[in-house]
Structure formats: C-alpha cells, structure tokens
Design a protein around this motif. Structure first.
Motif, PDB file in Angstrom:
ATOM      1  N   VAL A 183       0.852  -1.190   0.000  1.00  0.00           N
ATOM      2  CA  VAL A 183       0.000   0.000   0.000  1.00  0.00           C
ATOM      3  C   VAL A 183       0.887   1.239   0.000  1.00  0.00           C
ATOM      4  N   LEU A 184       0.674   2.113  -0.980  1.00  0.00           N
ATOM      5  CA  LEU A 184       1.281   3.438  -0.982  1.00  0.00           C
ATOM      6  C   LEU A 184       0.305   4.340  -0.244  1.00  0.00           C
ATOM      7  N   LEU A 185       0.634   4.658   1.010  1.00  0.00           N
ATOM      8  CA  LEU A 185      -0.306   5.361   1.881  1.00  0.00           C
ATOM      9  C   LEU A 185       0.112   6.817   2.033  1.00  0.00           C
ATOM     10  N   ASP A 186      -0.724   7.714   1.538  1.00  0.00           N
ATOM     11  CA  ASP A 186      -0.434   9.147   1.582  1.00  0.00           C
ATOM     12  C   ASP A 186      -0.819   9.719   2.944  1.00  0.00           C
ATOM     13  N   VAL A 187       0.170  10.153   3.697  1.00  0.00           N
ATOM     14  CA  VAL A 187      -0.076  10.837   4.972  1.00  0.00           C
ATOM     15  C   VAL A 187       0.177  12.318   4.699  1.00  0.00           C
ATOM     16  N   LYS A 188      -0.874  13.053   4.470  1.00  0.00           N
ATOM     17  CA  LYS A 188      -0.764  14.387   3.901  1.00  0.00           C
ATOM     18  C   LYS A 188      -0.412  15.459   4.922  1.00  0.00           C
ATOM     19  N   SER A 189      -0.591  15.143   6.193  1.00  0.00           N
ATOM     20  CA  SER A 189      -0.232  16.072   7.264  1.00  0.00           C
ATOM     21  C   SER A 189      -0.201  15.291   8.575  1.00  0.00           C
ATOM     22  N   GLY A 190       0.528  15.821   9.542  1.00  0.00           N
ATOM     23  CA  GLY A 190       0.603  15.163  10.833  1.00  0.00           C
ATOM     24  C   GLY A 190      -0.286  15.791  11.884  1.00  0.00           C
ATOM     25  N   ASP A 191      -0.919  16.917  11.570  1.00  0.00           N
ATOM     26  CA  ASP A 191      -1.850  17.520  12.520  1.00  0.00           C
ATOM     27  C   ASP A 191      -3.186  17.763  11.842  1.00  0.00           C
ATOM     28  N   VAL A 210       6.053  17.828  10.144  1.00  0.00           N
ATOM     29  CA  VAL A 210       6.797  16.683   9.607  1.00  0.00           C
ATOM     30  C   VAL A 210       7.088  15.669  10.712  1.00  0.00           C
ATOM     31  N   HIS A 211       7.481  16.159  11.887  1.00  0.00           N
ATOM     32  CA  HIS A 211       7.706  15.250  13.029  1.00  0.00           C
ATOM     33  C   HIS A 211       6.411  14.511  13.382  1.00  0.00           C
ATOM     34  N   ASN A 212       5.293  15.209  13.318  1.00  0.00           N
ATOM     35  CA  ASN A 212       4.018  14.562  13.625  1.00  0.00           C
ATOM     36  C   ASN A 212       3.697  13.455  12.619  1.00  0.00           C
ATOM     37  N   VAL A 213       3.996  13.718  11.347  1.00  0.00           N
ATOM     38  CA  VAL A 213       3.814  12.665  10.339  1.00  0.00           C
ATOM     39  C   VAL A 213       4.699  11.472  10.659  1.00  0.00           C
ATOM     40  N   ALA A 214       5.949  11.747  10.999  1.00  0.00           N
ATOM     41  CA  ALA A 214       6.891  10.666  11.314  1.00  0.00           C
ATOM     42  C   ALA A 214       6.412   9.859  12.517  1.00  0.00           C
ATOM     43  N   ILE A 257       3.321   9.378  13.434  1.00  0.00           N
ATOM     44  CA  ILE A 257       2.202   8.550  12.993  1.00  0.00           C
ATOM     45  C   ILE A 257       2.728   7.309  12.279  1.00  0.00           C
ATOM     46  N   ILE A 258       3.634   7.527  11.335  1.00  0.00           N
ATOM     47  CA  ILE A 258       4.178   6.424  10.550  1.00  0.00           C
ATOM     48  C   ILE A 258       4.943   5.443  11.432  1.00  0.00           C
ATOM     49  N   GLU A 259       5.577   5.985  12.473  1.00  0.00           N
ATOM     50  CA  GLU A 259       6.400   5.157  13.354  1.00  0.00           C
ATOM     51  C   GLU A 259       5.590   4.062  14.032  1.00  0.00           C
ATOM     52  N   ARG A 260       4.304   4.280  14.216  1.00  0.00           N
ATOM     53  CA  ARG A 260       3.479   3.285  14.907  1.00  0.00           C
ATOM     54  C   ARG A 260       3.155   2.095  14.019  1.00  0.00           C
ATOM     55  N   TRP A 261       3.424   2.228  12.706  1.00  0.00           N
ATOM     56  CA  TRP A 261       3.121   1.145  11.771  1.00  0.00           C
ATOM     57  C   TRP A 261       4.385   0.341  11.495  1.00  0.00           C
ATOM     58  N   GLY A 262       4.461  -0.831  12.056  1.00  0.00           N
ATOM     59  CA  GLY A 262       5.669  -1.646  11.938  1.00  0.00           C
ATOM     60  C   GLY A 262       5.929  -2.200  10.555  1.00  0.00           C
ATOM     61  N   SER A 263       4.966  -2.078   9.646  1.00  0.00           N
ATOM     62  CA  SER A 263       5.157  -2.647   8.308  1.00  0.00           C
ATOM     63  C   SER A 263       5.590  -1.608   7.277  1.00  0.00           C
ATOM     64  N   VAL A 264       5.963  -0.397   7.730  1.00  0.00           N
ATOM     65  CA  VAL A 264       6.460   0.628   6.809  1.00  0.00           C
ATOM     66  C   VAL A 264       7.892   0.287   6.408  1.00  0.00           C
ATOM     67  N   SER A 265       8.117   0.106   5.101  1.00  0.00           N
ATOM     68  CA  SER A 265       9.457  -0.250   4.632  1.00  0.00           C
ATOM     69  C   SER A 265      10.207   0.930   4.025  1.00  0.00           C
ATOM     70  N   ARG A 266       9.484   1.998   3.699  1.00  0.00           N
ATOM     71  CA  ARG A 266      10.148   3.201   3.190  1.00  0.00           C
ATOM     72  C   ARG A 266       9.198   4.388   3.299  1.00  0.00           C
TER      73      ARG A 266
END
Length: 291
Positions: free
Chosen positions: A173-181, A227-231, A233-242
């Motif tokens: 899945v290419l998941l677009d996280v468009k903002s962290g707040d 950007v830190h907020n996006v990171a 969010i992404i950090e909680r998903w263990g299946s993110v490879s890039r």
C-alpha cells in the motif's frame, strides 16, 4: 505522484501510455473497450457488483507507483479535495470512462512476463481507488490469481471500504499521509486525518507492507513540527518499509484551469533542495529508509 516516469511502449501505440499530467477527462484508455452504449441503470448495477469501473486512464511505467515495471490504473472519484492535486480530472466518478474489469485483467495477463522480469506488478491509483471497492476487489483478486504483485495508492480516508478479503489480495500500500496535525490536514484536503491513521493501523496489524508518502508543500505542510508529527504517525506502523518525500510541483495547474476550478497554490513555488533534504533528514532520524 511527482517522480519522473519511464514509459514502456506497446507496438508504438503511444496513446495507450500518455502520462496522467498530460491528460484531461476521457483520455488515456487506448486499447480498452469503451462501453458507451450501456444504459445508465445497467451500468450502475454492473459498477455495484464490480464488473464495471469508472477509469481515467492507465499506463505502464518503471520506478513509479511501486517496485519494478507496473501497470498503473487511475480510477475516477475521490472524496478529498487536495489543494495540490495534479489530477483534478479524477475528482468525479461520472467523468471517467466505463471499462470492464475483464478488459483490464486481460491487459494484466498480457504483461505478466514484463512484471516477472522486472519484479513489478499492478497498482490501482486515482482519484481514490477505495471509491470503487467492488471493482478494485475484482482487479486485485484477479491479479493475485495470475501471480501478479498488487499495490494500491490511497489516502486511506476510505479505508473502511476495504474488506479483509480485499486486503488479503494486496501486497503493498502506498499510503499518503498528507499532514501530521488535524488542522493542516483539513486545510490540505477538506477532510479528517483520523481515518488514515485507522487504516494504517489496520494494515500494520495484518503485516501488509506500506510505503508512506508525504507531499512537501512550502508554507503548507513544511513546518518541521508537522513533519515530526507525520513521522510519529508512521512510526506506529511496523510494516512501513520506506518513506517517500514528494516535492510539490505545478504540473497540474493547466488541468485546474481547463476544468474551471480555482487553484489556490498558483503562486507556491516547489521546495528548495535544502528544504527537501532537511525534511527527509527528519524522517531518517526516526530510522526510516527515505526517498
């Protein structure tokens, strides 16, 4: 979304493979049967059961929308109204062309050798692929039966439309996280951030590989705290490879004008290389492979 593409030609029929940035509604489906003679009621019934979809275009590209050479299918219809969207002609499902799932699956079968040789596959994009879950489900299931790598490119806002059965047929899945707040997300898209997080949580729980995408727009999404907020969010998903940081561009401006839509980012410049690199550095600080 913003990377350069390498187009693969099929017998010289370039009209099959025009890049989305060059298209307006109704173009880019060369070689696929157009079902313009269908009555509206029959068409809607076939769309509900997934036999028929509303398609903007498709192309065969390398190094974009997932690994290897990919057949990317752009579906019409999207619930978001992203200020920087470079395919506003995919906003409305009614503006697409009706194409049978069987026609697209026939095309996929034709390119199985290319996919195997390049470690590629198919990607369903948009618009928003999950606006047409029955149609997408048939394409994904059919591709998996042929041994083809499958991917969807989504905002996750309609993640609830993806059944567990559909997810079982998705490799990436290419998941677009468009903002962290929440405030910035609403400004960018007109919608809420929460459904994207929920969908990402669900993908991670099932172990489905995620490539997280973030569009960097000066004076809109570029605040380091965002950007830190996006990171985080992404950090909680263990299946993110890039993580892919996609610099904003103005390639869609002409489409907004042609469609008579108000484009609010007309005066926004693409981010400077230094800003792109500093943003990527933030994601790297969280341990991600960043592109």
């Amino acid at each position: 979304m913003t990377q350069a593409t390498t187009t693969v030609r099929d017998g010289g029929r370039d009209q099959d493979f025009l890049a989305p940035a060059a298209r307006l509604r109704g173009a880019g489906i060369g070689g696929l049967e157009e079902l313009t003679d269908l009555q509206r009621s029959e068409r809607l019934a076939r769309m509900r059961n997934g036999d028929l979809g509303s398609i903007h275009s498709w192309e065969l590209v390398t190094a974009v929308d997932g690994p290897g050479t990919r057949m990317t299918v752009f579906l019409n219809g999207c619930p978001l109204r992203c200020l920087y969207c470079h395919n506003p002609d995919t906003f409305l499902m009614k503006d697409g062309e009706p194409v049978e799932a069987s026609e697209l699956l026939r095309r996929m079968r034709r390119y199985r050798g290319v996919f195997r040789a390049s470690k590629g596959g198919i990607t369903l994009s948009g618009g928003e692929v999950l606006m047409q879950p029955a149609f997408a489900g048939k394409l994904l299931a059919g591709a998996k039966k042929m041994g083809i790598h499958t991917c969807i490119d989504t905002s996750g806002f309609l993640g609830a439309n993806a059944s567990d059965e559909m997810l079982d047929d998705i490799d990436l899945v290419l998941l677009d996280v468009k903002s962290g707040d929440e405030e910035t997300y609403k400004k960018v898209t007109g919608r809420s951030l929460a459904p994207t997080i929920t969908f990402g949580d669900r993908l991670a729980a099932k172990g489905i590989e995620i490539w997280a995408r973030f569009v960097l727009v000066p004076d809109l999404t570029d605040d380091p705290e965002n950007v830190h907020n996006v990171a985080r969010i992404i950090e909680r998903w263990g299946s993110v490879s890039r993580v892919e940081v996609l610099p904003f561009h103005q390639m869609g401006t002409d489409k907004w004008d042609a469609l008579g839509l108000r484009y609010q980012l007309r005066d926004t410049r693409p981010p400077e290389p230094e800003l792109v690199e500093s943003t990527r550095a933030i994601f790297r600080s969280y341990g991600f492979e960043v592109h």
